[in-house]
Scaffold this active site. Structure first.
Site, PDB file in Angstrom:
ATOM      1  CG  LEU A 120     136.346  -6.262  -3.728  1.00 16.58           C
ATOM      2  CD1 LEU A 120     136.177  -7.411  -2.723  1.00 16.58           C
ATOM      3  CD2 LEU A 120     135.178  -5.286  -3.638  1.00 16.58           C
ATOM      4  CD  GLU A 151     142.776   3.112  -9.272  1.00 18.26           C
ATOM      5  OE1 GLU A 151     142.458   4.044  -8.500  1.00 18.26           O
ATOM      6  OE2 GLU A 151     143.013   1.956  -8.891  1.00 18.26           O
ATOM      7  CE  LYS A 180     136.622   6.971 -17.640  1.00 17.03           C
ATOM      8  NZ  LYS A 180     136.083   5.595 -17.431  1.00 17.03           N
ATOM      9  CB  THR A 233     134.520  11.640 -16.746  1.00 16.69           C
ATOM     10  OG1 THR A 233     134.543  12.929 -16.117  1.00 16.69           O
ATOM     11  CG2 THR A 233     135.892  11.405 -17.361  1.00 16.69           C
ATOM     12  CG  ASP A 234     132.063  16.509 -16.935  1.00 15.90           C
ATOM     13  OD1 ASP A 234     132.950  15.937 -16.259  1.00 15.90           O
ATOM     14  OD2 ASP A 234     131.251  17.310 -16.432  1.00 15.90           O
ATOM     15  CG  ASN A 276     131.910  16.638 -10.786  1.00 13.21           C
ATOM     16  OD1 ASN A 276     132.321  16.666 -11.945  1.00 13.21           O
ATOM     17  ND2 ASN A 276     132.676  16.941  -9.750  1.00 13.21           N
ATOM     18  CG  PHE A 323     129.625   6.931  -6.019  1.00 13.41           C
ATOM     19  CD1 PHE A 323     128.432   6.818  -5.311  1.00 13.41           C
ATOM     20  CD2 PHE A 323     129.823   8.075  -6.797  1.00 13.41           C
ATOM     21  CE1 PHE A 323     127.458   7.805  -5.366  1.00 13.41           C
ATOM     22  CE2 PHE A 323     128.859   9.064  -6.853  1.00 13.41           C
ATOM     23  CZ  PHE A 323     127.683   8.922  -6.146  1.00 13.41           C
ATOM     24  CB  ILE A 324     128.822   5.633 -10.662  1.00 17.63           C
ATOM     25  CG1 ILE A 324     129.242   7.037 -10.233  1.00 17.63           C
ATOM     26  CG2 ILE A 324     127.697   5.718 -11.695  1.00 17.63           C
ATOM     27  CD1 ILE A 324     129.809   7.883 -11.364  1.00 17.63           C
ATOM     28  CB  ALA A 359     145.272  12.099 -20.036  1.00 19.90           C
TER      29      ALA A 359
END
Length: 338
Positions: free
Chosen positions: A36, A85, A157, A126-127, A182, A12-13, A155
């Site tokens: 993929l 993931e 990340k 990520t936050d 998000n 996505f990002i 954890a």
């Protein structure tokens, strides 16, 4: 010509960032490395796949031999590391996969980066690594907030964040870490709250909302996130962490009701389900440090959510083909109240 490796560029990002870079910087060569997995999709790149400055490489970031060979052969100038993931719910049922990809995969990339004269390694985090905040509108995550992850996903990340920092402190590898709130926008996989809600409203299906729906998230349009990473790539101070937040806090229930209202449907579609294990109360980012570098979001949540809803209306064929039997089985298992 500068060579930019984007890991996870079929997600996505990362996928939105690949589009952003290929179109904004025709003088850069963009390499998209992705395994993929279930959330990876190349159809989003049809319009750029024949451009001279775009190449796709199918590979696992945990495959040391393949990654090492690729780095030595291409000698990238920048690595923008999205590959991960990322779904909290899946991390609760399959934590080992998250450790392998997010921690060991990041280590392989860092080792590979050490073999070449890399200008910068940007680790997109990520936050959620900060843990949770109370329902106090005066409290925000800053870059100095201690890491207190509460799910196997966060954890893993946080672990990769610390590895990236260690390679800077120990080996002098030029790095930046970005931590975002998000994201939402085009090509968001329909297991996440906003695309899940849009797709189910359009199909007149029940929308599962965890607990009482009062958990708060700060929402950031993916286009604003791409611009932030672009800025950090070119202007970020080596070794620094930059938080990327949209200042668009909403409860999950508010998000769902906004989508339902925008599509002219009934709130009777909402179905409250058993709360997720370890469900953090609130995330909110203070992006002042990045703002001082010259970034600010261009989307409000009001404008961004309408644009996103319209994108899903205009691109039904993309998300409908994802909602196959395998995903439906996962959905039924994840949101069962039994």
């Amino acid at each position: 010509m500068k060579k930019i490796l984007v890991t996870g560029g079929a997600g996505f990002i990362g996928g939105n960032f690949v589009h952003y870079m290929v179109n904004k910087y025709p003088q850069y060569i963009i390499y998209n490395l992705d395994l993929l997995t279930y959330a990876g999709d190349l159809t989003k790149h049809y319009e750029i796949e024949n451009k001279d400055n775009y190449f796709f490489v199918k590979a696992d970031i945990s495959d040391r031999e393949t990654v090492m060979s690729l780095f030595v052969k291409e000698k990238f100038d920048y690595v923008i590391h999205f590959a991960a993931e990322s779904h909290v719910d899946r991390s609760i049922t399959e934590p080992e996969i998250f450790v392998r990809t997010n921690v060991l995969g990041t280590q392989v990339l860092l080792d590979a980066a050490m073999q070449i004269n890399l200008t910068k390694f940007i680790h997109v985090s990520t936050d959620e690594v900060y843990g949770e905040l109370e329902f106090d509108p005066t409290l925000f995550f800053t870059e100095e907030t201690p890491l207190q992850p509460n799910s196997p996903y966060s954890a893993s990340k946080a672990s990769s964040d610390l590895l990236v920092r260690a390679y800077y402190e120990t080996f002098g590898l030029p790095i930046n870490i970005t931590r975002c709130s998000n994201n939402y926008g085009p090509y968001h996989f329909p297991e996440k709250l906003i695309p899940l809600t849009i797709s189910r409203v359009l199909n007149e299906q029940k929308i599962p909302v965890y607990g009482d729906g009062k958990n708060i998230r700060d929402w950031l349009h993916v286009s604003d996130h791409c611009a932030a990473i672009d800025l950090v790539m070119h202007e970020g101070v080596n070794g620094e962490v930059y938080n990327v937040g949209g200042h668009n806090e909403r409860t999950n229930l508010e998000v769902v009701k906004t989508i339902i209202s925008s599509l002219g449907k009934s709130e009777e579609l909402i179905e409250f389900v058993i709360d997720r294990l370890g469900h953090d109360k609130r995330y909110a980012i203070n992006p002042t440090k990045l703002g001082n570098l010259g970034w600010k979001p261009t989307y409000t949540f009001e404008t961004g959510i309408l644009q996103t809803i319209q994108w899903y209306l205009d691109n039904k064929e993309w998300w409908e083909q994802i909602l196959n039997g395998e995903y439906q089985s996962y959905f039924d298992k994840q949101y069962s109240n039994k």
